[in-house]
Design an enzyme around this catalytic site. Structure first.
Site, mmCIF file in Angstrom:
data_model
loop_
_atom_site.group_PDB
_atom_site.id
_atom_site.type_symbol
_atom_site.label_atom_id
_atom_site.label_comp_id
_atom_site.label_asym_id
_atom_site.label_seq_id
_atom_site.Cartn_x
_atom_site.Cartn_y
_atom_site.Cartn_z
ATOM 1 C CB SER A 13 41.285 28.380 32.282
ATOM 2 O OG SER A 13 42.262 27.744 33.050
ATOM 3 N N GLY A 16 43.749 33.369 27.011
ATOM 4 C CA GLY A 16 43.809 34.779 26.613
ATOM 5 C C GLY A 16 42.512 35.271 25.999
ATOM 6 C CE LYS A 17 37.227 32.620 28.083
ATOM 7 N NZ LYS A 17 36.393 32.969 29.206
ATOM 8 N N GLY A 18 40.396 37.234 27.406
ATOM 9 C CA GLY A 18 40.247 38.671 27.688
ATOM 10 C C GLY A 18 40.960 39.508 26.643
ATOM 11 N N PRO A 189 40.611 18.319 20.486
ATOM 12 C CG PRO A 189 42.467 18.787 21.826
ATOM 13 C CD PRO A 189 42.088 18.268 20.465
ATOM 14 C CD GLN A 191 37.264 16.890 15.420
ATOM 15 O OE1 GLN A 191 36.459 15.982 15.513
ATOM 16 N NE2 GLN A 191 38.433 16.743 14.814
ATOM 17 C CB CYS A 380 47.738 52.055 47.012
ATOM 18 S SG CYS A 380 46.195 52.060 47.924
ATOM 19 C CG PHE A 381 50.279 48.377 51.392
ATOM 20 C CD1 PHE A 381 49.518 48.700 52.502
ATOM 21 C CD2 PHE A 381 51.179 47.326 51.499
ATOM 22 C CE1 PHE A 381 49.663 47.996 53.693
ATOM 23 C CE2 PHE A 381 51.328 46.613 52.678
ATOM 24 C CZ PHE A 381 50.570 46.947 53.771
ATOM 25 C CD GLU A 404 46.124 47.048 55.744
ATOM 26 O OE1 GLU A 404 46.516 48.153 55.311
ATOM 27 O OE2 GLU A 404 45.938 46.069 55.012
ATOM 28 C CG HIS A 515 45.569 51.583 42.718
ATOM 29 N ND1 HIS A 515 46.547 50.657 42.972
ATOM 30 C CD2 HIS A 515 44.804 51.642 43.835
ATOM 31 C CE1 HIS A 515 46.382 50.159 44.190
ATOM 32 N NE2 HIS A 515 45.330 50.742 44.734
ATOM 33 C CD GLU A 517 48.212 50.628 39.667
ATOM 34 O OE1 GLU A 517 48.497 51.818 39.901
ATOM 35 O OE2 GLU A 517 47.919 49.802 40.566
HETATM 36 N N1 GLN Z 1 45.867 48.061 52.630
HETATM 37 C C1 GLN Z 1 45.903 49.465 52.333
HETATM 38 C C2 GLN Z 1 44.567 50.123 52.562
HETATM 39 O O1 GLN Z 1 43.546 49.462 52.600
HETATM 40 C C3 GLN Z 1 46.363 49.738 50.916
HETATM 41 C C4 GLN Z 1 45.414 49.231 49.885
HETATM 42 C C5 GLN Z 1 46.019 49.161 48.509
HETATM 43 O O2 GLN Z 1 47.232 49.172 48.341
HETATM 44 N N2 GLN Z 1 45.196 49.070 47.495
HETATM 45 O O3 GLN Z 1 44.493 51.305 52.705
#
Ligand code: GLN
Length: 543
Positions: A13, A16-18, A189, A191, A380-381, A404, A515, A517
């Site tokens: 595995s 880098g198949k993706g 490998p 083959q 996010c968090f 949380e 997010h 990103e």
């Molecule tokens: N744990 C936090 C929540 O559920 C943040 C989640 C996250 O960073 N994706 O809100």
């Protein structure tokens, strides 16, 4: 006519198949074809949403709220084509659907079996929503020979037979290792792996051979003759850096040409690879570097933050600098004075995360960034930690925390129990199922006039970004938090959910509940990452 290319992996595995699938997508796209990529994952989880990112890497979220495999992130970054719910499935999802249908009486009278019921369900997933596409690239997770991938291989074998070679092709990714003591490349490998695939009835049409050095012509011919593949369709896939050079490298080895030749499509014209050449040129011409500390919890497996690392790289491309990432396990900041490690960095980023472990260290990192005026980006968090830090250290709420982590006196971050999707209200209760129940996918945020984020987003009054969270900054504390100087510069359209906070009296301090990103592309860096890296460049006094 829609053509299907099935991509399997052998030997080991992590080859880098993706990225190989994504690069083929980019090459076909650069030749003007309409392409869609899909991934079939053999594990039993219905989706990766409940798994720790240290198992299979980050959970990639689509606009329509699917929690998917990180390879879908590669597909989007290489092709710009946004994936949907329907582009990733798992053994768990397939079985859940087949069993639900059986319980509903959908197979009345039949004995429900792996073949044909599970394989038919897999084939349906592969073939649905394919109208209008020239190519559907289907990556099969796992390694050939695994017990759990058998139903998927059987399904694509049947599809190959039904569609015929004019409409289907099998690409197999293998490893050609170099044995230093013998000073030789070994083809055995490969083959064996091709034979393993033959055992389930699939003859590979192309081999993509991962290797750390050139594969001499004689070895290429040997692989071709043993594996029953045309020599031109044995494609050496050498390690290249950066990963955005992979489409160019695979093109030079003839990958796209051989795919077109297989389908009897014209291949005499060159694809337009300007986009990739520009990216690689920008990365190699970069001058100077900025250091960004990523203070998180899953730093022992960097795939946990794949999209984040890529988005920071994209920010570097936009600013023509190298971005060096310093992955820091937040727990180290729980020791006194350990935050001094952050003295040397030009930006601090606290990424998404779950659970209480390591949070005090993240809060300490936020405090350092705020007090020492180091560019700070909370995602996010990370945004939730920034709000807790402000509440505790500026807002007179020393007990501030997130529900949380259990009940607390000042839950400035609390469980989201309802939110709107269009005109409907989604409700959640404490103690409910954890799988697929977060606030997921694209939601709108309204940006305040005169805010930093509004200028970063080019003056846009509202934006759409992808979410994945169960907790939210508690809007009831908005007044007390604003009194500390924190600005709520992005809110959900109903004004109930804080989406963005920023600190106006700081060089660059932004926390976002979503997010960003996930939407950044090397050829279209996300504005927040572009601006964060620009702030880091100023911090490093490179300008
Ligand atoms: N744990 C936090 C929540 O559920 C943040 C989640 C996250 O960073 N994706 O809100």
């Amino acid at each position: 006519m829609t053509r299907f290319v099935f991509i399997t992996g052998g030997v080991v595995s992590s080859l880098g198949k993706g990225i190989a699938s994504a690069a083929l997508g980019a090459l076909l796209l650069a030749r003007g074809y309409k392409v869609r990529l899909r991934k079939l994952d053999p594990y039993l989880n219905v989706d990766p949403g409940t798994m720790s990112p240290t198992q299979h890497g980050e959970v990639f979220v689509t606009d329509d709220g699917a929690e998917t495999d990180l390879d879908l992130g590669h597909y989007e970054r290489f092709t710009g084509v946004h994936a949907t719910q329907r582009d990733n499935t798992t053994t768990g999802r397939i079985y859940a659907d087949v069993i639900a249908k059986e319980r509903a009486g959908g197979f009345l009278g039949a004995t429900v079996q792996v073949i044909p019921h599970i394989t038919d369900a897999i084939k349906d997933v592969v073939k649905r929503d394919t109208d209008g596409y020239d190519f559907i690239l289907v990556e099969i997770g796992g390694t050939v020979g695994d017990i759990e991938s058998l139903p998927f291989l059987e399904a694509i074998r049947q599809l190959g037979n039904e569609l015929g070679p004019d409409q289907s092709m099998f690409v197999h990714l293998t490893l050609v290792p170099y044995i230093p003591s013998a000073k030789e490349l070994k083809t055995k490998p490969t083959q064996h792996s091709v034979k393993e695939l033959l055992n389930v009835g699939i003859q590979a049409n192309m081999l993509l051979c991962r290797c750390d050095r050139e594969i001499p012509e004689a070895e290429r011919r040997k692989i071709a003759s043993f594996c029953n593949v045309r020599p031109e369709a044995v494609i050496p896939a050498l390690d290249v850096a950066p990963i955005y050079a992979v489409p160019i490298a695979y093109h030079e080895q003839g990958m796209d040409r051989e795919v077109l030749r297989h389908f009897r499509l014209p291949f005499d014209r060159e694809p337009d690879l300007t986009r990739w050449r520009n990216i690689v040129a920008a990365m190699t011409a970069a001058e100077g570097e900025v250091h960004i500390a990523i203070v998180g919890k899953y730093t022992n497996l960097l795939d946990s933050y794949k999209s984040l690392a890529e988005a920071l790289t994209h920010g570097g491309i936009a600013n023509k600098v190298n971005v060096k990432l310093d992955w820091v396990d937040s727990e180290i900041f729980e020791k006194p004075d350990a935050v001094q490690r952050l003295e040397a960095v030009h930006g601090i980023l606290v990424p998404g995360g779950f659970g209480e472990r390591g949070t005090e260290g993240k809060i300490a990192a936020v405090r350092f960034a705020r007090e020492r005026k180091v560019p700070f980006f909370g995602i996010c968090f990370g945004m939730q930690m920034a709000v807790i830090e402000a509440a505790r250290n500026l807002g007179g709420m020393p007990e501030a925390s997130s529900s949380e982590f259990g009940p607390c006196d000042s839950p400035v971050v609390g469980l989201m129990t309802e939110w709107s999707v269009g005109n409907t209200v989604v409700k959640r209760e404490a103690g409910g199922d954890l799988g697929g129940t977060m606030r997921l996918g694209a939601y709108t945020a309204v940006l305040s006039e005169g805010s930093l984020v509004r200028s970063i987003y080019d003056g846009a009054p509202s934006i759409e970004e992808r979410h994945r969270h169960r907790y939210e900054v508690n809007v009831n504390y908005r007044g007390r938090l604003e009194a500390t100087g924190m600005r709520f510069s992005g809110m959900s359209p109903d004004g109930e959910l804080p989406e963005i906070v920023e600190l106006p009296n700081h060089p660059w301090f932004v926390g976002v509940q979503y997010h960003p990103e996930l939407k950044s592309k090397p050829f279209d860096p996300h504005p927040l990452f572009k601006d964060f890296i620009a702030a880091a460049v100023r911090q490093a006094r490179l300008v």
